[in-house]
Every structure is written in structure tokens, then in C-alpha cells.
Design an enzyme around this catalytic site. Structure first.
Site, PDB file in Angstrom:
ATOM      1  N   CYS A   1       0.811  -1.237   0.000  1.00 44.05           N
ATOM      2  CA  CYS A   1       0.000   0.000   0.000  1.00 44.05           C
ATOM      3  C   CYS A   1       0.840   1.281   0.000  1.00 44.05           C
ATOM      4  O   CYS A   1       0.733   2.097  -0.898  1.00 44.05           O
ATOM      5  CB  CYS A   1      -0.908   0.015   1.230  1.00 44.05           C
TER       6      CYS A   1
HETATM    7  N1  SAJ Z   1       6.575   2.164   8.480  1.00 49.17           N
HETATM    8  C1  SAJ Z   1       7.603   2.932   9.006  1.00 49.17           C
HETATM    9  N2  SAJ Z   1       7.313   3.784  10.020  1.00 49.17           N
HETATM   10  C2  SAJ Z   1       6.050   3.901  10.532  1.00 49.17           C
HETATM   11  C3  SAJ Z   1       5.016   3.115   9.985  1.00 49.17           C
HETATM   12  C4  SAJ Z   1       5.304   2.249   8.966  1.00 49.17           C
HETATM   13  O1  SAJ Z   1       8.748   2.853   8.572  1.00 49.17           O
HETATM   14  O2  SAJ Z   1       5.856   4.684  11.466  1.00 49.17           O
HETATM   15  C5  SAJ Z   1       6.872   1.256   7.379  1.00 49.17           C
HETATM   16  C6  SAJ Z   1       6.594  -0.187   7.738  1.00 49.17           C
HETATM   17  O3  SAJ Z   1       7.733  -0.778   8.314  1.00 49.17           O
HETATM   18  C7  SAJ Z   1       6.267  -0.793   6.377  1.00 49.17           C
HETATM   19  C8  SAJ Z   1       5.616   0.355   5.624  1.00 49.17           C
HETATM   20  O4  SAJ Z   1       6.013   1.562   6.302  1.00 49.17           O
HETATM   21  O5  SAJ Z   1       7.427  -1.217   5.731  1.00 49.17           O
HETATM   22  C9  SAJ Z   1       4.091   0.277   5.595  1.00 49.17           C
HETATM   23  O6  SAJ Z   1       3.695   0.089   6.917  1.00 49.17           O
HETATM   24  P1  SAJ Z   1       2.162   0.288   7.398  1.00 49.17           P
HETATM   25  O7  SAJ Z   1       2.140   0.248   8.893  1.00 49.17           O
HETATM   26  O8  SAJ Z   1       1.554   1.448   6.744  1.00 49.17           O
HETATM   27  O9  SAJ Z   1       1.480  -1.078   6.979  1.00 49.17           O
HETATM   28  P2  SAJ Z   1       0.738  -1.498   5.663  1.00 49.17           P
HETATM   29  O10 SAJ Z   1       1.519  -1.328   4.437  1.00 49.17           O
HETATM   30  O11 SAJ Z   1       0.220  -2.856   5.951  1.00 49.17           O
HETATM   31  O12 SAJ Z   1      -0.447  -0.431   5.553  1.00 49.17           O
HETATM   32  C10 SAJ Z   1      -1.754  -0.842   5.819  1.00 49.17           C
HETATM   33  C11 SAJ Z   1      -2.638   0.194   5.212  1.00 49.17           C
HETATM   34  N3  SAJ Z   1      -3.972  -0.315   5.229  1.00 49.17           N
HETATM   35  C12 SAJ Z   1      -4.735  -0.126   4.133  1.00 49.17           C
HETATM   36  O13 SAJ Z   1      -4.337   0.465   3.154  1.00 49.17           O
HETATM   37  C13 SAJ Z   1      -6.089  -0.674   4.190  1.00 49.17           C
HETATM   38  C14 SAJ Z   1      -2.580   1.484   6.009  1.00 49.17           C
HETATM   39  O14 SAJ Z   1      -3.611   2.374   5.562  1.00 49.17           O
HETATM   40  C15 SAJ Z   1      -2.795   1.210   7.448  1.00 49.17           C
HETATM   41  O15 SAJ Z   1      -2.765   2.430   8.190  1.00 49.17           O
HETATM   42  C16 SAJ Z   1      -1.680   0.304   7.925  1.00 49.17           C
HETATM   43  O16 SAJ Z   1      -1.905  -0.945   7.241  1.00 49.17           O
HETATM   44  C17 SAJ Z   1      -1.756   0.072   9.428  1.00 49.17           C
HETATM   45  O17 SAJ Z   1      -2.092   1.040  10.143  1.00 49.17           O
HETATM   46  O18 SAJ Z   1      -1.393  -1.031   9.837  1.00 49.17           O
END
Ligand code: SAJ
Length: 436
Positions: free
Chosen positions: A274
Site C-alpha cells: 500500500c
Molecule cells: N513504516 C515505518 N514507520 C512507521 C510506519 C510504517 O517505517 O511509522 C513502514 C513499515 O515498516 C512498512 C511500511 O512503512 O514497511 C508500511 O507500513 P504500514 O504500517 O503502513 O502497513 P501497511 O503497508 O500494511 O499499511 C496498511 C494500510 N492499510 C490499508 O491500506 C487498508 C494502512 O492504511 C494502514 O494504516 C496500515 O496498514 C496500518 O495502520 O497497519
């Protein structure tokens, strides 16, 4: 209006037949959620392997247990199929296919085209089509709608059309389909009403918006918000390093502010299906409208540069120990794109491993969730986390902070640890540990 009332009644009475096109991490849970509420659902899937597993009641989606699948199958509520002719039996068709980026960073709509053409070629009067795939603004109106209007079919009379962004967060034990508000935007008012009525059966809160484009952009704002805030803290990590500050301490203290702040955390980059992709969908569209979304693009470039920055920091740590990166034995700990998941799609850890390899380091990895990875076609097998491997590594680089890993043991046995995820936070200060 002649088609609206009967369809609305069938939705209200839950006699409407739901078709879900694409049974991945979005489509399968959605299909089973409709089953749970008593709808009969046809699940359309092109992958023979997935179909075979589904028919055996074997789930391949993290949040769907086999018994839930077996129950829906046993009750005759869920039927997986690859017979697309049966789309004509569906009153509702929900498209949940992927929208990857091409190597050139522009959207690949081939899956949406294919799915929509399957639906269009079997359309009959009175069907509601909903697109859930995350895509650039205008896709529903400019790509899907014309395909459905083929043969003179009229929107709002012969068929109805809406966009509703998926908000599935695999592995999230708190937020699920039912309790996560569902945004819905119709191509015209009746479509909004029908889609809202449909989703109202499976979610606690439906959030109608004014158009399909509005609903498309809501989703892109959500994930662009994350990407730019992650980029901010990634830049903050570089600022703090130069100021000889601990960025993790700074963020932790800032997070005590009870209003107007939301913590994000730096890392070796961003991965998953995403966050790296969704903001690019918006950027691509805006460029076609001669507008440069500089902020979103800057965030993407900062996040995209983090693997290289991480490798530079590892080299700096080794250099302090009079070790060159070239020839050093480096163990990467955690390659999944986020903690406690098996998914390593677009994981920045893979970029870090490849950059280390290119710099001449002898790289191995351990990830309890990921037994092997492919990087540019090359197969890497995960190593067992033995005492010997930890002792013999010149640097152990923590890229993903899986909860199951014993970081005290890592610090005890390794001579040097570079922690890109603050996984060792509660172990206190150690001369061996360096953090991003
Ligand atoms: N990440 C960071 N720092 C952060 C948060 C994330 O480096 O503070 C990195 C993670 O390690 C990862 C990437 O960003 O590599 C994405 O992380 P993510 O927590 O956004 O997880 P995703 O990709 O699974 O995003 C999904 C998304 N859900 C949908 O699109 C329906 C996002 O909108 C959600 O907010 C997220 O999950 C969530 O909150 O878990």
C-alpha cells in the site's frame, strides 16, 4: 428507477446474490463477511491453485481461518469459481483485484480492465458494480464506467456503479471489516444509496461521499498521510544523527503530547502493498493534469533513499571498528516488510541486503517468518539464528523488529548490532548497539 427498487429490496432482504471478483487479502475476507451476514456469495478467482485450496476449505489469507471458510462452504453460502459466466447470476459484483505499479511507476490497470470486461460481457439489467481496488482518481468513472456502458447500457437505470476503498489491515486484531468505517461513493445518487445499503449489512458505519472520485481520493489521502509522515521521521533520523541525538528518544518524548501529534517511526525504508504504491497513483494522475505533487514526491524520494542511508550507517559503524564493508560478514535480522508478518513484498530489508552485497559484504539473513526470499530473481535462503552465526558476524543489522526474536541474546553474542527499528529499546545502552 425501474431497476433500483427491486435491487434495493433484494439487498434489504439479503436475497441479492453477491459476486466478489478476486479472492486475495481483500476479496476473500469481504466475501466471507457477506456470508456471515447470510448473503450467498460467488467468489471468482483465476488462480487454479487458490481455487483448489478454497474448495478444500484451506485458507491462504492471514485473517481467515480454515474453519470459517469450511463453514461458509458447508452452508452453501460461499462458492469459489472460475466460471465467469456466472457473473450474470450476481446482483452485485465487487471488484477486488490488484493495481500494481509498472517498473515505470505508472499504474497497471490490466487487472481492473480484465475484471471489468468479464463483468461487462455478462451484464444484465439491474446490477450494482463496486470497485474496491486502490487506484488513481477517475478510474471508476473514466475506465470502469465506459466498459459497463458498452452496448448502450445506461448508468443509474440499467446498472449502478460505486467505488469503496478497502481498509483491510492484515493481522490487525483490533480493526476488522465489521468495525472499520466503510467509505462509499456512487457514480450517481442511486448507486451511492445501493452501495451504502449493501455495506450497511456488514459494517457498523458506512460513510457515503459525493462521488466515486471522492472515495478514490479518500483512500489515497489516508496512505499518502502515512507515507509523508514516515518520510518526515526518516528525515528526522538523519537530522538527529548529525546533531548526535537519539531520534527514538526525541519521538518518544514528542509522543507524550496528548494532542496535535501522532508518532511515526523511522526505518530502513517502507514496504508492503500500500504505502509505497498508493501515493504514486495520485502523483501519476496529477502529472497528467499538469500538476506536480512535490510534497508527496519528496516523501517518496526520502523513503526510497532510506535503504542506501541505512547501508551508509552500517558502513560508518564498521569503519569505527576499522572494518570495511567489503568483506565484512553481515547478518540481516528480519526481512518481512513489517513486524510479525510473513509478507516481504517491497520490503526495504531486501534493498539493504542487495546494497550490502553489491558493496562486497558477505550477507546472510534470518527471519522466523520468511524462510527464503528472491531478490532480482536470485534466491536467498534464510539462515538459522545459531550462536555461531551471531558470534561470527561483524555486524547484525536489525531491519524488522519481529517480537519473537530474543534481542538480548543477539546483543550478548554479537560483536556489533545496528538496530534500524529500535528493537533493542528496552535493553538499555550497550557499546555494541548502534541505532538508526
Ligand atoms: N513504516 C515505518 N514507520 C512507521 C510506519 C510504517 O517505517 O511509522 C513502514 C513499515 O515498516 C512498512 C511500511 O512503512 O514497511 C508500511 O507500513 P504500514 O504500517 O503502513 O502497513 P501497511 O503497508 O500494511 O499499511 C496498511 C494500510 N492499510 C490499508 O491500506 C487498508 C494502512 O492504511 C494502514 O494504516 C496500515 O496498514 C496500518 O495502520 O497497519
Amino acid at each position: 428507477m425501474k431497476a433500483f427498487a427491486p435491487l434495493s429490496q433484494r439487498i434489504r432482504q439479503k436475497t441479492a446474490r453477491v459476486g466478489v471478483l478476486g479472492l486475495g487479502y481483500v476479496g476473500l475476507p469481504l466475501a466471507l463477511e457477506f456470508c456471515r451476514k447470510g448473503f450467498r456469495v460467488l467468489g471468482f478467482e483465476v488462480s487454479p491453485a487458490r481455487l483448489a485450496r478454497l474448495r478444500r476449505g484451506r485458507s491462504y489469507v492471514l485473517d481467515i481461518a480454515d474453519d470459517r471458510l469450511e463453514e461458509a462452504l458447508g452452508l452453501g453460502l460461499f462458492e469459489p469459481t472460475d466460471k465467469f459466466d456466472r457473473l450474470s447470476a450476481c446482483d452485485i459484483i465487487i471488484i477486488c483485484v490488484q493495481t500494481p505499479l509498472r517498473k515505470t511507476r505508472d499504474p497497471d490497470l490490466s487487472h481492473i480492465f480484465a475484471a471489468t470486461k468479464e463483468a461487462a460481457s455478462r451484464m444484465r439489467p439491474g446490477q450494482l458494480v463496486v470497485l474496491e481496488s486502490t487506484t488513481f482518481p477517475g478510474t471508476t468513472d473514466e475506465v470502469v464506467r465506459p466498459l459497463l456502458e458498452a452496448g448502450g447500457r445506461r448508468l443509474g437505470k440499467d446498472f449502478f456503479l460505486a467505488f469503496s476503498p478497502e481498509r483491510v489491515d492484515p493481522g490487525n486484531s483490533r480493526w476488522n471489516i465489521a468495525n472499520t468505517p466503510k467509505v462509499v461513493g456512487g457514480a450517481e445518487p442511486n448507486s451511492t444509496a445501493l452501495a451504502a445499503e449493501l455495506y450497511g449489512h456488514i459494517v457498523d458505519q458506512v460513510v457515503p461521499v459525493s462521488s466515486t472520485k471522492a472515495a478514490e481520493v479518500v483512500k489515497l489521502l489516508e496512505n499518502s498521510f502515512r507515507a509523508v509522515n514516515i518520510a518526515l521521521v526518516n528525515e528526522m533520523a538523519q537530522i538527529c544523527h548529525r546533531l548526535e541525538l537519539d531520534v527514538w528518544e526525541i519521538i518518544s518524548a514528542a509522543a507524550t503530547k496528548p494532542f496535535g501529534f501522532m508518532p511515526f517511526y523511522p526505518g530502513p525504508g517502507i514496504g508492503g502493498h500500500c504505502i509505497p504504491k498508493d501515493p504514486q497513483l495520485l502523483t501519476w494522475k496529477m502529472k497528467t493534469l499538469d500538476f506536480e505533487p512535490r510534497f508527496i514526491e519528496l516523501a517518496s524520494s526520502i523513503n526510497g533513499a532510506m535503504p542506501r542511508y541505512t547501508v551508509a550507517r552500517i558502513a560508518e559503524v564498521l569503519n569505527k571498528r576499522r572494518r570495511a564493508l567489503n568483506g565484512s560478514k553481515i547478518l540481516v535480522l528480519g526481512v518481512a516488510y513489517k513486524p510479525d508478518t510473513t509478507d516481504y513484498r517491497d520490503s526495504p530489508a531486501l534493498d539493504v541486503m542487495e546494497l550490502l552485497r553489491q558493496a562486497g559484504a558477505r550477507v546472510s539473513y534470518h527471519d522466523p517468518f520468511v524462510p527464503e526470499v528472491r531478490i532480482d530473481g536470485a534466491r536467498w535462503k534464510g539462515a538459522a539464528l545459531s550462536d555461531g552465526l551471531l558470534r561470527s558476524s561483524d555486524c547484525v543489522a536489525i531491519m524488522t523488529a519481529h517480537k519473537s526474536l530474543d534481542y538480548r541474546r543477539v546483543i550478548r553474542l554479537a560483536s556489533c548490532v545496528f538496530d534500524a527499528r529500535n528493537a533493542t529499546a528496552d535493553i538499555g545502552v550497550s557499546a555494541k548497539v548502534f541505532r538508526l
